[in-house]
Each structure stands twice: as structure tokens, then as C-alpha cells.
Design an enzyme around this catalytic site. Structure first.
Site, mmCIF file in Angstrom:
data_model
loop_
_atom_site.group_PDB
_atom_site.id
_atom_site.type_symbol
_atom_site.label_atom_id
_atom_site.label_comp_id
_atom_site.label_asym_id
_atom_site.label_seq_id
_atom_site.Cartn_x
_atom_site.Cartn_y
_atom_site.Cartn_z
ATOM 1 C CE1 TYR A 5 -4.589 -5.798 0.424
ATOM 2 C CE2 TYR A 5 -6.485 -4.496 1.082
ATOM 3 C CZ TYR A 5 -5.384 -4.681 0.268
ATOM 4 O OH TYR A 5 -5.086 -3.763 -0.692
ATOM 5 N NE ARG B 131 -0.063 3.446 -1.126
ATOM 6 C CZ ARG B 131 -1.152 2.682 -1.009
ATOM 7 N NH1 ARG B 131 -2.293 3.219 -0.586
ATOM 8 N NH2 ARG B 131 -1.115 1.401 -1.314
ATOM 9 C CG HIS C 78 -1.644 -2.368 -4.863
ATOM 10 N ND1 HIS C 78 -2.032 -3.505 -4.214
ATOM 11 C CD2 HIS C 78 -2.420 -1.372 -4.348
ATOM 12 C CE1 HIS C 78 -2.995 -3.208 -3.331
ATOM 13 N NE2 HIS C 78 -3.249 -1.917 -3.413
ATOM 14 C CE LYS D 87 -5.227 -6.355 -7.447
ATOM 15 N NZ LYS D 87 -4.699 -5.407 -6.465
HETATM 16 C C1 FNR Z 1 -6.463 -0.027 -4.870
HETATM 17 N N1 FNR Z 1 -6.025 -1.345 -5.061
HETATM 18 C C2 FNR Z 1 -6.414 -2.322 -4.165
HETATM 19 N N2 FNR Z 1 -6.046 -3.636 -4.372
HETATM 20 C C3 FNR Z 1 -6.457 -4.610 -3.533
HETATM 21 O O1 FNR Z 1 -6.114 -5.768 -3.757
HETATM 22 N N3 FNR Z 1 -7.248 -4.313 -2.449
HETATM 23 C C4 FNR Z 1 -7.647 -3.039 -2.173
HETATM 24 O O2 FNR Z 1 -8.366 -2.780 -1.212
HETATM 25 C C5 FNR Z 1 -7.197 -1.998 -3.037
HETATM 26 N N4 FNR Z 1 -7.539 -0.690 -2.792
HETATM 27 C C6 FNR Z 1 -7.215 0.294 -3.710
HETATM 28 C C7 FNR Z 1 -7.644 1.594 -3.495
HETATM 29 C C8 FNR Z 1 -7.384 2.580 -4.437
HETATM 30 C C9 FNR Z 1 -7.908 3.968 -4.210
HETATM 31 C C10 FNR Z 1 -6.679 2.232 -5.628
HETATM 32 C C11 FNR Z 1 -6.427 3.278 -6.700
HETATM 33 C C12 FNR Z 1 -6.214 0.964 -5.814
HETATM 34 C C13 FNR Z 1 -5.250 -1.718 -6.265
HETATM 35 C C14 FNR Z 1 -6.180 -2.090 -7.411
HETATM 36 O O3 FNR Z 1 -6.838 -3.303 -7.171
HETATM 37 C C15 FNR Z 1 -5.402 -2.270 -8.746
HETATM 38 O O4 FNR Z 1 -4.340 -3.172 -8.566
HETATM 39 C C16 FNR Z 1 -4.865 -0.963 -9.308
HETATM 40 O O5 FNR Z 1 -5.726 0.117 -9.057
HETATM 41 C C17 FNR Z 1 -4.651 -1.129 -10.803
HETATM 42 O O6 FNR Z 1 -4.076 -0.009 -11.365
HETATM 43 P P1 FNR Z 1 -4.905 1.168 -12.091
HETATM 44 O O7 FNR Z 1 -5.940 0.525 -12.983
HETATM 45 O O8 FNR Z 1 -5.510 1.992 -10.998
HETATM 46 O O9 FNR Z 1 -3.830 1.867 -12.836
#
Ligand code: FNR
Length: 378
Positions: free
Chosen positions: A143, A178, A275, A251
Site C-alpha cells: 500500500y 462495507r 479485491h 494488483k
Molecule cells: C484482503 N485483500 C487484500 N489485498 C491487498 O492487496 N492487501 C491487503 O492487505 C488485503 N487485505 C485483505 C484482507 C482480507 C480479510 C481479505 C478477505 C482480502 C484482498 C486479497 O488480496 C484478494 O484480492 C481477495 O481476497 C481475493 O478474493 P477471494 O479469494 O477472497 O475471493
């Protein structure tokens, strides 16, 4: 094959092998706040649902008598050979589901040789994750702080700790709407969760020292304000190149023009991702954008995919539609909640076994053979 053979041999596994059911099982062990934070999506949840429904619109057409007894799952992604085309998606604040948090996940991933993408929002420091990561590939997710010195310091730490691939998340310059978390009054960061990376960073800490009376909440807000906003644009990408000598992946790409722009900018890969439906409610299913993007830029950079992958068939479909590998998010987090390192390992092994068997029973000997011709659109 161990899970497969023991299950069919009459031994019940410690955790379900049905990764589509994990969410319901995890709900029983997690507090409502953390559960909703992990499971929830943006707004009405339309995009989270769409991500899953998109997989149902494609079907595999199995081939017979192809001698697929032995299968090859290994593949090369961003110059590294992976044992399977599966990567652990960056997930922050893992301490909200298990005290071992990212350390447990990193150990499970390392044991299988799969890359875990360590999140900037981890509850564990870069150095502590690196210490338990083993010799396998390590990827770091950024980030992007708007303070260049803080950004440079975090990237230098990640490089020094042996992370090779940088994944820059573009879709979360502000948290999505959310309602579950808003209604629960639940934001893990405000309790200091998910701030280990900046809080262990000497340059970020020096920023706080200029205001020594800052309490935890103020310090967290300082950090959040650094990673919020869209002033880091396409023209800022060279800054990352100067501070990272390995592959760079963007991403959160959904539009084919952004994918082209990423290729023009010379990045090494993209993750076609929404995401997991957590950012823009009503956004297109991630899988629906994959074929067009892979066709447009797949020969110029590595196209990765996430959002909604739950089964071996899902992985086969994403690869057939042009992804070199998939990232998996929520399923391993539920595994972590249920059983720490063992739970994560179980989820990953179940997914790999399902993938291997689905590939073989569909008549394919290797993931490299997969293309759109192995699917029909329903
Ligand atoms: C995430 N995701 C996420 N992405 C990212 O780039 N940095 C992050 O810190 C986070 N944190 C995060 C926390 C939680 C609890 C979730 C569920 C997701 C998004 C993650 O990398 C990814 O894009 C999605 O979770 C993919 O979808 P599915 O496999 O959960 O359906």
C-alpha cells in the site's frame, strides 16, 4: 494425495475438504466483527456474488484416453518456478483470526513452496515474517505511502528481508463502503492491528517523533492518511522501479486499457482482481474481464488472477482463460482461523489435490496445456 487416500480410506479429516463450506465453518469459531471483516464485501455484496457466479458460466469439457496419469502442476511466474500456479493473496490484519497470524500462514506456504504475498497491512513485521519463511519465494504487497522516504524505507526493508516480487495494490486508495463493518463499528486498524509494518519502520517512527504525544489512534490515522488518496498515478511508477530491483506487479486491474497501460509502463505483471468484491459494489466479476485482458497483454507481461477462486476447477478455468497463476484469499484465512498453520496447510493441500485431480480427470497432463478450447460457455 494423503488427504484423498485417507478420506477415501475412512479417516475423517480435521477440517472440511470442501473449500466452499469453509466460510460457514469459520463463522462458528470467529467473533462477529472479525468474521464479517473477512467474509464481507462492499455494499450489497453484488460483486462478491458475481465473482463466484462468473465461474459457473464456464464449464470444463473432459477429454478421455489422454494418458493423464502423471500431471505437472509446476509453472514459471515472474521468472520463478512455482510448484503449482497458486499464490497466497495478500491479506492484512491476520491477528484478528489467529494469534500466530502471518507467521502461521508464512510457514504453511513455505512448507509447500508457494509464495505468500505479505501485506503492508500485516499484523507482523517484515523481518518476523521473513524469519519463518524458509527458502521459497517471498512476495511483498505495497500500500503505497505518499511519503517517499517512508515508502523507500519499507521497500528497502522488504528487499533486505529477501522479498523478490513487489505487488502494488491500486484499488484500495480508500477502504470500500462495507456496511457489515460499519454496522459492527469494526475497523481492525484502529486497535493497532495491521500496522506492524509502518510501526516497526524507523522512518515512519521518526515522523511520529515530531509529535511525541500522539496516541495509538492518532499514529494509526497518520499512517492511514499516508496510504489514502490517488495522487500516486501512472507517472509515479518510475519511483517504484528506482526502489525495487525485482519484478513489479500491479494488483487490481479490471479494464483492458489499464492492462495495456501497465504493459506500456513496463511492469512485469498484473493481477486481474476486484479485491474479492470488497471495494466497488456493482463492479464486474473479475473473471469476466480476464479473457479480454489476457488476449490484449498476455504476451507482454504475466497475467495473474484473483477474486472468487475456491476449487480446483476454478483454478483450471482461470488458467484456461489466460491467467498464469491464481491468488487465493479468504479460503486460507478461514483455514488460519480454524487451525493456525495446520489449517492453512490443509486448505492449500486440498486445493492443490483438487486441482491436480480435476486437471487429470479432464484429460490434461499439465497446466501449460490449458487454453480456452478446454471450456464451453454456458
Ligand atoms: C484482503 N485483500 C487484500 N489485498 C491487498 O492487496 N492487501 C491487503 O492487505 C488485503 N487485505 C485483505 C484482507 C482480507 C480479510 C481479505 C478477505 C482480502 C484482498 C486479497 O488480496 C484478494 O484480492 C481477495 O481476497 C481475493 O478474493 P477471494 O479469494 O477472497 O475471493
Amino acid at each position: 494425495s494423503e488427504i484423498y487416500l485417507s478420506g477415501y480410506g475412512g479417516t475423517t479429516p480435521a477440517f472440511t475438504t470442501d473449500l466452499t463450506r469453509l466460510e460457514a465453518v469459520a463463522e462458528r469459531v470467529l467473533e462477529p466483527g472479525p468474521f464479517a471483516y473477512v467474509a464481507g464485501g462492499a455494499g450489497s455484496g453484488a460483486t462478491s456474488r458475481a465473482n463466484r457466479e462468473a465461474f459457473d458460466r464456464w464449464a470444463l469439457v473432459p477429454r478421455m484416453l489422454t494418458d493423464a496419469t502423471e500431471r505437472e502442476l509446476a509453472t514459471t511466474v515472474l521468472g520463478e518456478t512455482l510448484p503449482a500456479p497458486v499464490v497466497l493473496a495478500p491479506v492484512g490484519v491476520q491477528s484478528i483470526v489467529h494469534p500466530e497470524a502471518e507467521r502461521a500462514t508464512a510457514k504453511a506456504a513455505a512448507g509447500l513452496g508457494l509464495p505468500m504475498v505479505m501485506s503492508t497491512a500485516s499484523s507482523t513485521s517484515i523481518e518476523d515474517v521473513a524469519a519463518v519463511s524458509g527458502p521459497g519465494p517471498r512476495w511483498f504487497q505495497l500500500y503505497w505511502p505518499n511519503d517517499p522516504d517512508v515508502c523507500g524505507s519499507i521497500l528497502a526493508r522488504a528487499r533486505a528481508a529477501g522479498f523478490s516480487v513487489l505487488v502494488v495494490t491500486l484499488d484500495t486508495w480508500s477502504l470500500g463502503w462495507r456496511p457489515c463493518d460499519l454496522d459492527n463499528g469494526y475497523l481492525p486498524f484502529l486497535k493497532g492491528e495491521g500496522t506492524a509494518v509502518p510501526f516497526t519502520d524507523p522512518v515512519f517512527r521518526s515522523r511520529l517523533e515530531s509529535a511525541p504525544d500522539e496516541d495509538l489512534a492518532m499514529a494509526v490515522l497518520r499512517w492511514i492518511s499516508m496510504i489514502t488518496g490517488t495522487d500516486r498515478d501512472w507517472d509515479a511508477l518510475p519511483f517504484l522501479r528506482e526502489h525495487w530491483d525485482g519484478p513489479i506487479v500491479l494488483k487490481g486491474i479490471q479494464h483492458v486499457d489499464d492492462a495495456r497501460r501497465a504493459a506500456d509502463a513496463g511492469v512485469d505483471g498484473i493481477v486481474v482482481s476486484n479485491h474479492g468484491g470488497r471495494q466497488v459494489d456493482g463492479a464486474v466479476a473479475s473473471l469476466d474481464m480476464l479473457p479480454e485482458i489476457a488476449t490484449a497483454v498476455g504476451d507482454r507481461l504475466d497475467v495473474l488472477f484473483d477474486s472468487g477462486v475456491r476449487t480446483g476447477a476454478d483454478v483450471v478455468k482461470a488458467l484456461a482463460l489466460g491467467a498464469k497463476a491464481v491468488l487465493v484469499g479468504r479460503p486460507y484465512v478461514y483455514g488460519l482461523a480454524l487451525g493456525g498453520e495446520d489449517g492453512v496447510r490443509h486448505v492449500l493441500r486440498s486445493l492443490l489435490a483438487d486441482l491436480d485431480l480435476t486437471l487429470g480427470l479432464s484429460g490434461h497432463r499439465s497446466v501449460a496445456e490449458l487454453g480456452p478450447e478446454v471450456l464451453v460457455r454456458r
